[in-house]
Design an enzyme around this catalytic site. Structure first.
Site, PDB file in Angstrom:
ATOM      1  N   PHE A  35     -24.565  -2.627 -60.648  1.00  0.00           N
ATOM      2  CA  PHE A  35     -23.949  -1.418 -60.153  1.00  0.00           C
ATOM      3  C   PHE A  35     -24.800  -0.133 -60.326  1.00  0.00           C
ATOM      4  O   PHE A  35     -24.430   0.778 -60.034  1.00  0.00           O
ATOM      5  CB  PHE A  35     -22.735  -1.169 -61.022  1.00  0.00           C
ATOM      6  CG  PHE A  35     -21.823  -2.260 -60.924  1.00  0.00           C
ATOM      7  CD1 PHE A  35     -21.136  -2.630 -59.453  1.00  0.00           C
ATOM      8  CD2 PHE A  35     -21.129  -3.151 -61.928  1.00  0.00           C
ATOM      9  CE1 PHE A  35     -20.522  -3.622 -59.170  1.00  0.00           C
ATOM     10  CE2 PHE A  35     -20.249  -3.977 -61.612  1.00  0.00           C
ATOM     11  CZ  PHE A  35     -19.745  -4.349 -60.286  1.00  0.00           C
ATOM     12  N   CYS A  36     -26.280  -0.616 -60.401  1.00  0.00           N
ATOM     13  CA  CYS A  36     -27.302   0.603 -60.232  1.00  0.00           C
ATOM     14  C   CYS A  36     -27.252   0.975 -58.598  1.00  0.00           C
ATOM     15  O   CYS A  36     -27.741   0.016 -57.956  1.00  0.00           O
ATOM     16  CB  CYS A  36     -28.696   0.301 -60.949  1.00  0.00           C
ATOM     17  SG  CYS A  36     -28.556   0.205 -62.639  1.00  0.00           S
TER      18      CYS A  36
ATOM     19  N   MET B 214     -31.209   3.916 -66.465  1.00  0.00           N
ATOM     20  CA  MET B 214     -31.310   2.340 -66.480  1.00  0.00           C
ATOM     21  C   MET B 214     -32.775   2.126 -65.972  1.00  0.00           C
ATOM     22  O   MET B 214     -33.344   1.102 -66.404  1.00  0.00           O
ATOM     23  CB  MET B 214     -30.086   1.705 -65.596  1.00  0.00           C
ATOM     24  CG  MET B 214     -28.886   1.882 -66.346  1.00  0.00           C
ATOM     25  SD  MET B 214     -28.528   0.948 -67.721  1.00  0.00           S
ATOM     26  CE  MET B 214     -29.037  -0.485 -67.489  1.00  0.00           C
ATOM     27  N   GLU B 215     -33.211   2.790 -65.100  1.00  0.00           N
ATOM     28  CA  GLU B 215     -34.604   2.504 -64.753  1.00  0.00           C
ATOM     29  C   GLU B 215     -35.513   2.939 -65.978  1.00  0.00           C
ATOM     30  O   GLU B 215     -36.524   2.039 -65.940  1.00  0.00           O
ATOM     31  CB  GLU B 215     -34.705   3.397 -63.557  1.00  0.00           C
ATOM     32  CG  GLU B 215     -34.252   3.195 -62.461  1.00  0.00           C
ATOM     33  CD  GLU B 215     -32.651   3.673 -62.088  1.00  0.00           C
ATOM     34  OE1 GLU B 215     -32.012   3.416 -61.121  1.00  0.00           O
ATOM     35  OE2 GLU B 215     -32.279   4.171 -63.225  1.00  0.00           O
TER      36      GLU B 215
ATOM     37  N   ASP C  67     -45.382 -11.678 -72.855  1.00  0.00           N
ATOM     38  CA  ASP C  67     -46.147 -12.956 -72.100  1.00  0.00           C
ATOM     39  C   ASP C  67     -47.561 -12.917 -72.098  1.00  0.00           C
ATOM     40  O   ASP C  67     -48.146 -13.966 -72.056  1.00  0.00           O
ATOM     41  CB  ASP C  67     -45.710 -12.624 -70.351  1.00  0.00           C
ATOM     42  CG  ASP C  67     -46.135 -13.602 -69.483  1.00  0.00           C
ATOM     43  OD1 ASP C  67     -46.111 -14.821 -69.821  1.00  0.00           O
ATOM     44  OD2 ASP C  67     -46.917 -13.343 -68.521  1.00  0.00           O
TER      45      ASP C  67
END
Length: 160
Positions: A79-80, A116-117, A131
């Protein structure tokens, strides 16, 4: 105390994207952080190598991955809203002897914020560090991740 309502749920209890069309366009900023903690010997090895591994430069790769994630947050979180990203900056440094601190600051001029970003950028950068370093150890710990602050909307938030 009034009951808080979830913004991504409609009147029928179904998932829904928030309609931001009536909100004013303002300059908005958010910053978030995520920690990456290494076993002591691995942290020492990384410090000695200048944070470079056989896979390449850890910090540079994390910044590139985090920036890509910021720009694609709307593709990852249902929902972004897709947002024009006006600025994205990373600060990555040793928080203490065994942990890196990744801070991501994101800016936009839009009707909705970029929390959110910023969180996505910080956490994807942290995942990239994992990683890049996992061949050295699988005991690397990511987190916590948290919002440090946001501004430009109805509420300004500054975490401590």
């Amino acid at each position: 105390m009034p009951k808080k309502k979830l913004s991504h749920v409609d009147a029928d209890g179904r998932p829904a994207m928030v309609d931001v069309s009536a909100k004013a366009v303002t300059a908005r900023e958010a910053n978030a952080e995520c920690l990456v903690e290494f076993p002591k010997a691995i942290a020492a090895q990384l410090r000695k190598s200048g944070l470079s591994t056989a896979k390449g430069p850890v910090i540079d790769t994390a910044i590139i991955a985090g920036t890509m994630a910021v720009k694609r947050t709307h593709e990852l979180i249902p929902f972004c809203h897709p947002l024009p990203i006006d600025g994205c900056r990373f600060e990555i440094a040793w928080a203490h002897k065994d942990a890196l601190r990744i801070e991501c600051t994101v800016r936009t001029c839009h009707r909705t914020g970029v929390e959110m970003e910023a969180l996505t950028g910080a956490t994807v950068a942290a995942l990239t560090v994992y990683d890049m370093c996992k061949a050295l150890s699988h005991r690397i710990v990511i987190g916590p991740a948290r919002l440090l602050g946001k501004s430009g909307g109805k509420r300004t938030v500054i975490s401590t």
